[in-house]
Every structure is written in structure tokens, then in C-alpha cells.
Design a protein around this motif. Structure first.
Motif, PDB file in Angstrom:
ATOM      1  N   LYS A  81      26.136  37.362  57.589  1.00 30.37           N
ATOM      2  CA  LYS A  81      27.116  38.440  57.551  1.00 30.37           C
ATOM      3  C   LYS A  81      26.494  39.696  56.955  1.00 30.37           C
ATOM      4  CE  LYS A  81      30.907  40.796  57.356  1.00 30.37           C
ATOM      5  NZ  LYS A  81      31.443  41.449  58.566  1.00 30.37           N
ATOM      6  N   PHE A  82      25.736  39.525  55.890  1.00 29.35           N
ATOM      7  CA  PHE A  82      24.998  40.632  55.262  1.00 29.35           C
ATOM      8  C   PHE A  82      23.559  40.142  55.135  1.00 29.35           C
ATOM      9  CE2 PHE A  82      29.320  40.363  53.495  1.00 29.35           C
ATOM     10  CZ  PHE A  82      29.855  41.543  53.985  1.00 29.35           C
ATOM     11  N   ARG A  83      22.736  40.398  56.137  1.00 27.32           N
ATOM     12  CA  ARG A  83      21.477  39.664  56.257  1.00 27.32           C
ATOM     13  C   ARG A  83      20.296  40.288  55.550  1.00 27.32           C
ATOM     14  NH1 ARG A  83      20.895  39.602  62.629  1.00 27.32           N
ATOM     15  NH2 ARG A  83      23.123  39.276  62.360  1.00 27.32           N
ATOM     16  N   HIS A  84      20.360  41.576  55.209  1.00 30.87           N
ATOM     17  CA  HIS A  84      19.190  42.257  54.666  1.00 30.87           C
ATOM     18  C   HIS A  84      19.404  42.623  53.192  1.00 30.87           C
ATOM     19  CE1 HIS A  84      17.680  42.541  58.719  1.00 30.87           C
ATOM     20  NE2 HIS A  84      18.752  43.212  59.115  1.00 30.87           N
ATOM     21  N   ALA A  85      18.324  42.587  52.430  1.00 30.65           N
ATOM     22  CA  ALA A  85      18.383  43.137  51.074  1.00 30.65           C
ATOM     23  C   ALA A  85      18.770  44.607  51.168  1.00 30.65           C
ATOM     24  CB  ALA A  85      17.041  42.973  50.378  1.00 30.65           C
ATOM     25  N   GLY A  86      19.729  44.997  50.366  1.00 32.14           N
ATOM     26  CA  GLY A  86      20.235  46.370  50.417  1.00 32.14           C
ATOM     27  C   GLY A  86      21.538  46.507  51.184  1.00 32.14           C
ATOM     28  N   ASP A  87      21.933  45.463  51.949  1.00 30.17           N
ATOM     29  CA  ASP A  87      23.223  45.517  52.644  1.00 30.17           C
ATOM     30  C   ASP A  87      24.368  45.525  51.631  1.00 30.17           C
ATOM     31  OD1 ASP A  87      22.071  45.567  55.103  1.00 30.17           O
ATOM     32  OD2 ASP A  87      22.523  43.491  55.624  1.00 30.17           O
ATOM     33  N   ILE A  88      25.425  46.242  51.959  1.00 28.67           N
ATOM     34  CA  ILE A  88      26.603  46.309  51.103  1.00 28.67           C
ATOM     35  C   ILE A  88      27.464  45.086  51.359  1.00 28.67           C
ATOM     36  CG2 ILE A  88      28.663  47.622  50.503  1.00 28.67           C
ATOM     37  CD1 ILE A  88      25.998  48.882  49.646  1.00 28.67           C
ATOM     38  N   VAL A  89      27.624  44.228  50.344  1.00 24.60           N
ATOM     39  CA  VAL A  89      28.363  42.980  50.499  1.00 24.60           C
ATOM     40  C   VAL A  89      29.818  43.098  50.075  1.00 24.60           C
ATOM     41  CG1 VAL A  89      26.250  41.638  50.218  1.00 24.60           C
ATOM     42  CG2 VAL A  89      27.678  42.116  48.216  1.00 24.60           C
ATOM     43  N   THR A  90      30.164  44.134  49.347  1.00 25.44           N
ATOM     44  CA  THR A  90      31.559  44.439  49.048  1.00 25.44           C
ATOM     45  C   THR A  90      31.673  45.927  48.794  1.00 25.44           C
ATOM     46  OG1 THR A  90      33.492  43.898  47.693  1.00 25.44           O
ATOM     47  CG2 THR A  90      31.381  43.984  46.556  1.00 25.44           C
ATOM     48  N   ASN A  91      32.768  46.486  49.244  1.00 26.71           N
ATOM     49  CA  ASN A  91      33.062  47.917  49.095  1.00 26.71           C
ATOM     50  C   ASN A  91      34.575  48.008  48.933  1.00 26.71           C
ATOM     51  OD1 ASN A  91      33.071  50.696  49.142  1.00 26.71           O
ATOM     52  ND2 ASN A  91      32.778  50.847  51.348  1.00 26.71           N
ATOM     53  N   ARG A  92      35.043  47.614  47.774  1.00 29.23           N
ATOM     54  CA  ARG A  92      36.438  47.210  47.569  1.00 29.23           C
ATOM     55  C   ARG A  92      37.174  48.147  46.622  1.00 29.23           C
ATOM     56  NH1 ARG A  92      38.854  41.897  48.023  1.00 29.23           N
ATOM     57  NH2 ARG A  92      40.618  41.589  46.614  1.00 29.23           N
ATOM     58  N   VAL A  93      38.342  48.565  47.032  1.00 35.10           N
ATOM     59  CA  VAL A  93      39.272  49.309  46.187  1.00 35.10           C
ATOM     60  C   VAL A  93      40.494  48.435  45.967  1.00 35.10           C
ATOM     61  CG1 VAL A  93      40.692  51.375  45.954  1.00 35.10           C
ATOM     62  CG2 VAL A  93      38.485  51.520  47.096  1.00 35.10           C
ATOM     63  N   SER A  94      40.924  48.296  44.728  1.00 42.94           N
ATOM     64  CA  SER A  94      42.106  47.481  44.440  1.00 42.94           C
ATOM     65  C   SER A  94      42.945  48.131  43.356  1.00 42.94           C
ATOM     66  CB  SER A  94      41.707  46.063  44.010  1.00 42.94           C
ATOM     67  OG  SER A  94      40.971  46.099  42.805  1.00 42.94           O
ATOM     68  N   MET A  95      44.197  47.750  43.325  1.00 46.74           N
ATOM     69  CA  MET A  95      45.117  48.283  42.328  1.00 46.74           C
ATOM     70  C   MET A  95      46.072  47.189  41.891  1.00 46.74           C
ATOM     71  SD  MET A  95      47.674  51.571  42.587  1.00 46.74           S
ATOM     72  CE  MET A  95      48.695  52.063  41.177  1.00 46.74           C
ATOM     73  N   VAL A  96      46.295  47.100  40.592  1.00 49.84           N
ATOM     74  CA  VAL A  96      47.291  46.205  40.014  1.00 49.84           C
ATOM     75  C   VAL A  96      48.345  47.066  39.328  1.00 49.84           C
ATOM     76  CG1 VAL A  96      47.741  44.375  38.346  1.00 49.84           C
ATOM     77  CG2 VAL A  96      45.627  44.345  39.680  1.00 49.84           C
ATOM     78  N   SER A  97      49.591  46.814  39.653  1.00 51.16           N
ATOM     79  CA  SER A  97      50.691  47.586  39.077  1.00 51.16           C
ATOM     80  C   SER A  97      51.653  46.636  38.368  1.00 51.16           C
ATOM     81  CB  SER A  97      51.428  48.357  40.182  1.00 51.16           C
ATOM     82  OG  SER A  97      52.397  49.234  39.631  1.00 51.16           O
ATOM     83  N   GLU A  98      52.056  46.994  37.142  1.00 49.39           N
ATOM     84  CA  GLU A  98      52.920  46.148  36.326  1.00 49.39           C
ATOM     85  C   GLU A  98      54.101  46.975  35.819  1.00 49.39           C
ATOM     86  OE1 GLU A  98      49.670  43.140  34.312  1.00 49.39           O
ATOM     87  OE2 GLU A  98      50.175  44.993  33.268  1.00 49.39           O
ATOM     88  N   PHE A  99      55.309  46.441  35.973  1.00 44.57           N
ATOM     89  CA  PHE A  99      56.516  47.098  35.491  1.00 44.57           C
ATOM     90  C   PHE A  99      57.250  46.132  34.572  1.00 44.57           C
ATOM     91  CE2 PHE A  99      61.016  48.159  35.638  1.00 44.57           C
ATOM     92  CZ  PHE A  99      61.005  49.541  35.451  1.00 44.57           C
ATOM     93  N   THR A 100      57.507  46.545  33.341  1.00 45.77           N
ATOM     94  CA  THR A 100      58.220  45.705  32.384  1.00 45.77           C
ATOM     95  C   THR A 100      59.382  46.478  31.788  1.00 45.77           C
ATOM     96  OG1 THR A 100      56.731  46.375  30.590  1.00 45.77           O
ATOM     97  CG2 THR A 100      56.184  44.345  31.769  1.00 45.77           C
ATOM     98  N   ALA A 101      60.461  45.784  31.543  1.00 43.77           N
ATOM     99  CA  ALA A 101      61.642  46.381  30.900  1.00 43.77           C
ATOM    100  C   ALA A 101      62.210  45.358  29.929  1.00 43.77           C
ATOM    101  CB  ALA A 101      62.683  46.774  31.944  1.00 43.77           C
ATOM    102  N   ALA A 102      62.493  45.789  28.713  1.00 42.60           N
ATOM    103  CA  ALA A 102      63.008  44.886  27.690  1.00 42.60           C
ATOM    104  C   ALA A 102      64.135  45.574  26.924  1.00 42.60           C
ATOM    105  CB  ALA A 102      61.905  44.467  26.723  1.00 42.60           C
TER     106      ALA A 102
END
Length: 584
Positions: free
Chosen positions: A77-98
Motif C-alpha cells: 500500500k505504501f511501498r517506498h521509504a518516504g511514502d506518506i502512510v497517514t495524513n490524518r485530521v481528527s477532532m474530539v468534541s465533548e459537552f458536559t452539563a452539571a
């Protein structure tokens, strides 16, 4: 007989995009967002964490791994040295009410997009078996994890792009007959015991499914950070100032989230969270045209055998905080369905007719834990006896129809310590975390004929270096994190370094040496900057190593690694990662 199970790169992102993202993060107002309410009785917060990770392969393909039809999809899938194996953007959102701190709710979720996986699956471009005797050539592409080169729905969701609900629960802190009672109901994680780095050995095993994808891609991640939320109810009552009683009842079940075939850190091409894989078995035969008389036999994956959502999964914990001990002692009983699958096969006339995933039901655990402070070190210890737990199970014809794998009784011991680092010439502060795990097989209760253990029929080679389990296993985990404060104005530096290694033997518990084998280790060495308490920037080198014990030759004459202990397919997949994270 050797068995093979199997379930175009994007260009690297432009440096200007990465530079712009880092600049935006470092200049953001990265404080938790507190929402003003008309009444001071309510406390409402909305917290968000944004993470960007780019990873690059650090070495090329080892032909011994890339020629194995079990492993070529992930390798090519990523066969050469230097290939980009992940290029990932993620977000976690948390809402709390007490409300007044005693009643409230929490909702959290995450979403992600990885631009490195958009082009689909890839394979070794060569020929596994040549044409001859009226038979067509068998290419690696014909043995692909995804024959149409397009990922399945599970891989698309967790590697390409997707979203998920994490926590979704309500809580109540109440006073009942003068006793404090804390109740949670909904979807959340529950973590018992003290294990930090060996999730298959701890009291917390299967309290929630494990995110094994995260575990492989982030070496050193602690057990409690790998657990996935599950629907459940939990209650804790403070019976006396020194004694508490807790109970947990599960209202849902799910499987461990495994790294799937065709991804960079897969364990095997065949791994798929659904009936889409293919088993390729090469058997001796007289068909001409295949050197050595080897004939490929293709076997499709059948439906998985999974437990029902509600299946009497529960636990009870008694906590004791005696006055003579600066810490707590816990006593535990749990009944649970396991979340790590067996890979089973059905057989007819010596040939496999299908392979399928199955999950052990009704395991029991009796445990004790203790945590205390010795000097300036926080120490933990736990011991647990698991009755009827899933054992390492072989792909074997010793049982024709397989609905469950081998089960037995196992003793697990864990000891750990978190030690603060004193000011020294090479660092100012920091911490050292170490954990030692020991597993001992007490007995094999069911399906001993397919137990993949030294001295049992399921291990015909009788060799631990081929992945067969031993009666005893010892593993060691280390997290070393020295820190340097205010190296630059507003910038603290640290060097997060981790390693887990099998010191002796292969774990008798499922999945055996794949998770805990002698000589198998993974490690990460990094440099992290905490910038103005707003963001972290982490550069790390991540690697894996397992013992290769034997080689074979494909019908087309290609040599490949065919046996070993641990995830030896990852030996040629070290990678460098750069992670930028901010919270607001």
C-alpha cells in the motif's frame, strides 16, 4: 501445510498547508470553552481537541515480508521509504452539563479524515503461482484483501473518513441513608484494576473493546486510553469511610477494533470486521504447472459468531482504603464475553470449507489489586484468575466443526510503578513508568486439540518460535519521559519514549504471540514541545520487531518469511510521525 488468511498512494501534503495548520494552532486561543448560563447552579463546558498527524515510511519493503501473500497488501500500500502512510485530521468534541455538581450528563464524539488512504488497496504486482497444466497464473492481486481494490465499509470508516459517538451518559451523585452513591447510565468506559500497558492480562480485560488500531499506531498508549465506550450502568456506594461497593452491568457488546487488511500496520491481510475475507491454503498435490506440486485452495470467510448485546455481563468491586495504607485494595468478580476474536475453521475431508471469527462467552474473573505510595513512587499490583477464558487457538483440522476455540484457566500478575524523575544534569523533571506482566496457564478446559500451545496437538511443530504459546509468559513495558521547562519562552520540551517487549514465552491467552510473544517489541522515541499551554507538537520514530523462524517458497519461486513469533510482518514498517494537537 501452510495457511494464509486474508481479509496508490496520495501525494504528500503541501508543506505550506502543514505550516499554515501549525501556525493556526499555535496562535489559537486554546482554552476550554465554558458556557455562561442564567443560573450559577449550572456548570456547562464544551471542549474540543483537534489533532493532525502526518506519518512517513522509514524503510522500503523487505522481500521476505512483501512476498508473503498474508502480508503483501499492507506492505505494498505504501511501498517506498518516504511514502506518506497517514495524513490524518481528527477532532474530539465533548459537552458536559452539571447541576450543582450532583446531576448532569456528558456527550462526546469524534470525526476524522485520512487523505493517505483515498486511493484504495494495493498488492504485490508479481505472480504467486505460474500458469501450467491448464491452470491460469495466480497473481497476488487475485489473492488481495479487497479483490476490487476498494476498501470495505469498516476500513473506509476507520481509516479513510468517519465519525463516532463516544460518551453519552447521565450521572447522579446522591445521598442515600447517609451514604454517598454515584450512578452512571448510558455509554461510557469503565476501567478497573491497575494495569497500564498489558491490556490482555489486566483485571480490566474486555470491560470495553480495545482500539487496537490506536495501540499499534501509538506505541506506549496506556490501557485505559484504548478502551472504547460501551452501553452500561454502574453504581458506586460509599458504605463506610473505608469501604466502597461498585457494580457494573453491560447493556451492549462490541468487538476489538483490529487493524484491517491492506492498511500499513495490519497484522494480516485477512483481518476484516465482516465476512469479506479469503483463506488461501496451499496443499501438496499432483496438479502440473505448480513447482513442488503445490495447489492453492481458496476458502471464503463465513459469518462471525458474536455474543448478543445483553448476555449477563457484569462485575462487582469491593474497595477498601485502610487507615494503615496510603492507598486502596480492591477485590473483584466479573463475568464477561470477550472482545478479541478467535480465527476458526470448518473442515471436510481434510480441506477447510470456511473460516470465521468467534468470540468467547461467559468467562469469569476473580481478582485483587493494591495501589500505594512507596517513597515518591506510585505503585500498583494486581492478581487475577480467569476461568474459562479464550486461549490461543490454531488453524487446525483436529476438530472438524469449530464454533468456539480453546478455553482454559489462566493466572495473571501485574506490578507497576510511576516514578518522578529528580532534577538531574540531563533533565529537569519528568517521569518513568514501568510495568511487569506474568501469565501462567493453569489448565486447558475445552477444545485442547486446537490449543496452539507447546505440547498440544494444535502446535505440531512444538516450537514457541513458530508462535505456539508456552505455559508461562513474562512481558515488560517502559515509558520514559524526561522534561525540560522553558527551553524557549513559553515552550517546554519532553522526550516521550516507550517500549513493550516479551521477555520470555508466548502468552497462552488469545491472541497469543500476536499481542505478547517472546522477543516481540514495539517502541517509540519522540520529542514533544508544549507551546504556551495551548498545543503540543510531537516528532516520533516508531518501530516494531518480532522473531522470524522460517521461510518458504511460493509456487512461482519467490522466497518469503512463513513462520515466526509475534507480528513479524511489521519488521519492515518503521515510520516517522509528526503530530500537532490543540484544544479549545
Amino acid at each position: 501445510m501452510s495457511c494464509f488468511i486474508r481479509e496508490e498512494n496520495k501525494k504528500p501534503p503541501r508543506l505550506t498547508i502543514l505550516a499554515g495548520l501549525i501556525a493556526a494552532v499555535l496562535t489559537s486561543n486554546a482554552n476550554a470553552f465554558k458556557i455562561d448560563t442564567p443560573s450559577s447552579d449550572w456548570e456547562v463546558n464544551w471542549d474540543n481537541t483537534v489533532t493532525y498527524t502526518i506519518g512517513m515510511r522509514a524503510r522500503g519493503i523487505d522481500p521476505l515480508i512483501g512476498n508473503n501473500p498474508n502480508f503483501d497488501d499492507g506492505d505494498y500500500k505504501f511501498r517506498h521509504a518516504g511514502d506518506i502512510v497517514t495524513n490524518r485530521v481528527s477532532m474530539v468534541s465533548e459537552f458536559t452539563a452539571a447541576y450543582k455538581g450532583y446531576v448532569g450528563f456528558k456527550l462526546s464524539g469524534s470525526a476524522w479524515k485520512d487523505f493517505a488512504y483515498g486511493s484504495g488497496n494495493a498488492t504485490n504486482p508479481g505472480v504467486f503461482a505460474p500458469a501450467g497444466g491448464g491452470l491460469p497464473a495466480v497473481t497476488y492481486q487475485s489473492l488481495a484483501a479487497y479483490p476490487n481494490r476498494q476498501y470495505g465499509s469498516f476500513t473506509n470508516r476507520y481509516y479513510v473518513q468517519g465519525a463516532q459517538l463516544l460518551d453519552g451518559f447521565a450521572f447522579l451523585n446522591a445521598d442515600v441513608a447517609g451514604k454517598a452513591v454515584y450512578v452512571k447510565a448510558g455509554q461510557f468506559t469503565e476501567y478497573w484494576g491497575n494495569s497500564l500497558l498489558f491490556p490482555f492480562a489486566g483485571i480490566s480485560v474486555a470491560q470495553g473493546a480495545l482500539d487496537s488500531i490506536k495501540g499499534l499506531s501509538s506505541p506506549g498508549t496506556q490501557t485505559k486510553e484504548l478502551l472504547l465506550p460501551r452501553p452500561q450502568v454502574s453504581v458506586t456506594a460509599q458504605v463506610t469511610p473505608e469501604v466502597s461497593l461498585s457494580g457494573q452491568y453491560a447493556l451492549g457488546w462490541t468487538y476489538n477494533r483490529l487493524a484491517t487488511g491492506g492498511t500499513y500496520l495490519q497484522a494480516n491481510d485477512a483481518i476484516a470486521q465482516g465476512p469479506s475475507g479469503l483463506l488461501v491454503t496451499t496443499l501438496p498435490g499432483s496438479r502440473v504447472g505448480h513447482p513442488g506440486g503445490w495447489v492453492p485452495v481458496f476458502v471464503h470467510q463465513g459469518p462471525s459468531n458474536t455474543p448478543p448485546d445483553i448476555d449477563n455481563n457484569f462485575g462487582v468491586k469491593l474497595g477498601w482504603t485502610p487507615s494503615f495504607l496510603s492507598g486502596q485494595i480492591g477485590f473483584y468478580y466479573r463475568r464477561f464475553d470477550e472482545s478479541q476474536p478467535w480465527v476458526l475453521t470448518n473442515w471436510k475431508k481434510g480441506l477447510p470449507t470456511d473460516y470465521h471469527l468467534a468470540y468467547n462467552r461467559g468467562a469469569q474473573l476473580f481478582g485483587i489489586s493494591m495501589e500505594t505510595t512507596i517513597g515518591n513512587a506510585a505503585t500498583g499490583f494486581e492478581a487475577s484468575w480467569r476461568r474459562g477464558t479464550a486461549l490461543n487457538t490454531a488453524l487446525s483440522s483436529n476438530i472438524a466443526n469449530q464454533t468456539e476455540g480453546a478455553t482454559g484457566d489462566v493466572l495473571n500478575l501485574i506490578a507497576n510503578a510511576i516514578i518522578p524523575l529528580p532534577n538531574a544534569p540531563f533533565w529537569q523533571t519528568g517521569s518513568l513508568t514501568t510495568e511487569l506482566a506474568y501469565s501462567h496457564l493453569l489448565s486447558v478446559r475445552n477444545n485442547a486439540a486446537i490449543y496452539n500451545g507447546v505440547g498440544y496437538r494444535g502446535c505440531p511443530s512444538n516450537n514457541k518460535w513458530n508462535g505456539c504459546s508456552t505455559r508461562d509468559y513474562v512481558g515488560l513495558g517502559l515509558l520514559f519521559n524526561p522534561q525540560w521547562l522553558q527551553v524557549f519562552p513559553g515552550v517546554d520540551l519532553s522526550m516521550p519514549t516507550s517500549m513493550t517487549v516479551g521477555l520470555y514465552g508466548n502468552n497462552p491467552q488469545n491472541p497469543g504471540s500476536s499481542a505478547a510473544g517472546q522477543g516481540f517489541f514495539n517502541f517509540s522515541v519522540g520529542l514533544q514541545a508544549l507551546v504556551r499551554q495551548k498545543a503540543t507538537v510531537t516528532l516520533a520514530f516508531n518501530g516494531y520487531h518480532a522473531h522470524v523462524n522460517g521461510t518458504s517458497v511460493t509456487p512461482s519461486g519467490l522466497t518469503y518469511a512463513s513462520s515466526g513469533s509475534g507480528l513479524y510482518d511489521l519488521n519492515d514498517r518503521p515510520w516517522v510521525s509528526l503530530t500537532v494537537q490543540s484544544w479549545f
